[in-house]
Design a protein around this motif. Sequence first.
Motif, PDB file in Angstrom:
ATOM      1  N   LEU A 221      37.827  23.748  35.279  1.00 58.00           N
ATOM      2  CA  LEU A 221      36.516  23.112  35.188  1.00 58.00           C
ATOM      3  C   LEU A 221      36.628  21.592  35.291  1.00 58.00           C
ATOM      4  O   LEU A 221      35.785  20.938  35.920  1.00 58.00           O
ATOM      5  CB  LEU A 221      35.836  23.511  33.871  1.00 58.00           C
ATOM      6  N   ALA A 222      37.665  21.019  34.695  1.00 57.29           N
ATOM      7  CA  ALA A 222      37.852  19.572  34.791  1.00 57.29           C
ATOM      8  C   ALA A 222      38.136  19.148  36.230  1.00 57.29           C
ATOM      9  O   ALA A 222      37.632  18.112  36.695  1.00 57.29           O
ATOM     10  CB  ALA A 222      38.995  19.139  33.876  1.00 57.29           C
ATOM     11  N   ASN A 223      38.910  19.942  36.944  1.00 51.79           N
ATOM     12  CA  ASN A 223      39.174  19.629  38.353  1.00 51.79           C
ATOM     13  C   ASN A 223      37.906  19.719  39.190  1.00 51.79           C
ATOM     14  O   ASN A 223      37.662  18.877  40.075  1.00 51.79           O
ATOM     15  CB  ASN A 223      40.236  20.582  38.897  1.00 51.79           C
ATOM     16  N   ARG A 224      37.064  20.717  38.927  1.00 52.19           N
ATOM     17  CA  ARG A 224      35.805  20.845  39.668  1.00 52.19           C
ATOM     18  C   ARG A 224      34.896  19.647  39.419  1.00 52.19           C
ATOM     19  O   ARG A 224      34.272  19.115  40.347  1.00 52.19           O
ATOM     20  CB  ARG A 224      35.106  22.141  39.256  1.00 52.19           C
ATOM     21  N   MET A 225      34.809  19.191  38.180  1.00 50.69           N
ATOM     22  CA  MET A 225      33.980  18.033  37.874  1.00 50.69           C
ATOM     23  C   MET A 225      34.518  16.777  38.558  1.00 50.69           C
ATOM     24  O   MET A 225      33.747  15.971  39.090  1.00 50.69           O
ATOM     25  CB  MET A 225      33.943  17.831  36.355  1.00 50.69           C
ATOM     26  N   LEU A 226      35.834  16.618  38.575  1.00 48.24           N
ATOM     27  CA  LEU A 226      36.410  15.445  39.226  1.00 48.24           C
ATOM     28  C   LEU A 226      36.178  15.481  40.730  1.00 48.24           C
ATOM     29  O   LEU A 226      35.879  14.435  41.350  1.00 48.24           O
ATOM     30  CB  LEU A 226      37.910  15.388  38.921  1.00 48.24           C
ATOM     31  N   GLU A 227      36.289  16.648  41.345  1.00 53.07           N
ATOM     32  CA  GLU A 227      36.025  16.759  42.774  1.00 53.07           C
ATOM     33  C   GLU A 227      34.557  16.506  43.101  1.00 53.07           C
ATOM     34  O   GLU A 227      34.235  15.863  44.113  1.00 53.07           O
ATOM     35  CB  GLU A 227      36.434  18.146  43.269  1.00 53.07           C
ATOM     36  N   GLN A 228      33.652  16.985  42.262  1.00 50.49           N
ATOM     37  CA  GLN A 228      32.222  16.727  42.491  1.00 50.49           C
ATOM     38  C   GLN A 228      31.896  15.242  42.375  1.00 50.49           C
ATOM     39  O   GLN A 228      31.107  14.714  43.171  1.00 50.49           O
ATOM     40  CB  GLN A 228      31.394  17.539  41.502  1.00 50.49           C
ATOM     41  N   LYS A 232      30.426  12.942  45.440  1.00 49.07           N
ATOM     42  CA  LYS A 232      29.212  12.134  45.342  1.00 49.07           C
ATOM     43  C   LYS A 232      29.487  10.665  45.656  1.00 49.07           C
ATOM     44  O   LYS A 232      28.662   9.979  46.248  1.00 49.07           O
ATOM     45  CB  LYS A 232      28.624  12.261  43.933  1.00 49.07           C
ATOM     46  N   ARG A 233      30.641  10.208  45.238  1.00 47.48           N
ATOM     47  CA  ARG A 233      30.979   8.803  45.482  1.00 47.48           C
ATOM     48  C   ARG A 233      31.341   8.553  46.933  1.00 47.48           C
ATOM     49  O   ARG A 233      31.040   7.482  47.485  1.00 47.48           O
ATOM     50  CB  ARG A 233      32.145   8.404  44.579  1.00 47.48           C
ATOM     51  N   PHE A 234      31.988   9.529  47.574  1.00 47.14           N
ATOM     52  CA  PHE A 234      32.393   9.388  48.978  1.00 47.14           C
ATOM     53  C   PHE A 234      31.849  10.590  49.750  1.00 47.14           C
ATOM     54  O   PHE A 234      32.585  11.558  49.999  1.00 47.14           O
ATOM     55  CB  PHE A 234      33.919   9.319  49.105  1.00 47.14           C
TER      56      PHE A 234
END
Length: 264
Positions: A221-228, A232-234
Amino acid sequence: MANNANGNSLGISGDMADAPLQAKTVRELQELAQNAPVTRAKAKRPVISRAARLHLIDILSRWSGPGLALVAGASIYLAVLAGRTHPGRATAWALMMFSALWVCRRLRDNFRAGSNHASRPFRWRSSFTAAVSVLGVILASAPILLVPATAFAAHGIQIFALTIIISFATGLALIAHLPSAAAVVIPGAIFAILTGLRGNDAGLLAAAVATSVLGIAGLYLANRMLEQNAAKRFPRTTFLRREIDRREENYGEDRDSGTEALQA
């Protein structure tokens, strides 16, 4: 005649099939449409842009430094703790551990220093993941390699608990790249379960399974949040880049035509 007969029979059967629907009111048809099963398309995982992947690689190279330092400190403590009673086992395990640590640290430092690896970030990520996988297996094998089965009750529980904590803490430091985090976390979970089976302790086995499941789910879940957040940023710019290239081509054609007109 046969074709006409078949057509008439098909037309009659079609009219008979549509007859129940024609007899219904509009509201009844709406209720049928609402209650009808709808097959929904499976939601595909969004593909993040190249800039977002490069951003995650940069996070991996920065966050992996504290994670490797944590592994080094814990390895020294584990080697000293096990070396009091089993110096041979501790020496062999420490040599393997610090060799893998040296390779991972060198790859990370070379990338951060801007060496040849920095020009090929995706190749560096794959090399770093391979080195981390070796490190993860050696770290996770500490409860089995450092302590024999007959002397596990003396200080094996402490080594077992510390190994699980360090494995998941290192996986959290590598969370920017899920395969790199899994290269540390998955061996830690497997060896924890094997340690519980080896000790014939139901409580230890249950604790290992519960910790592994919760830790792996949390890291995913932490990896999914970081990828999202990175997506959004790029965001992807394929359409914009295509439009820019098209405008440049049109501008080049107009400029060439204008130059030919002036020369004429």
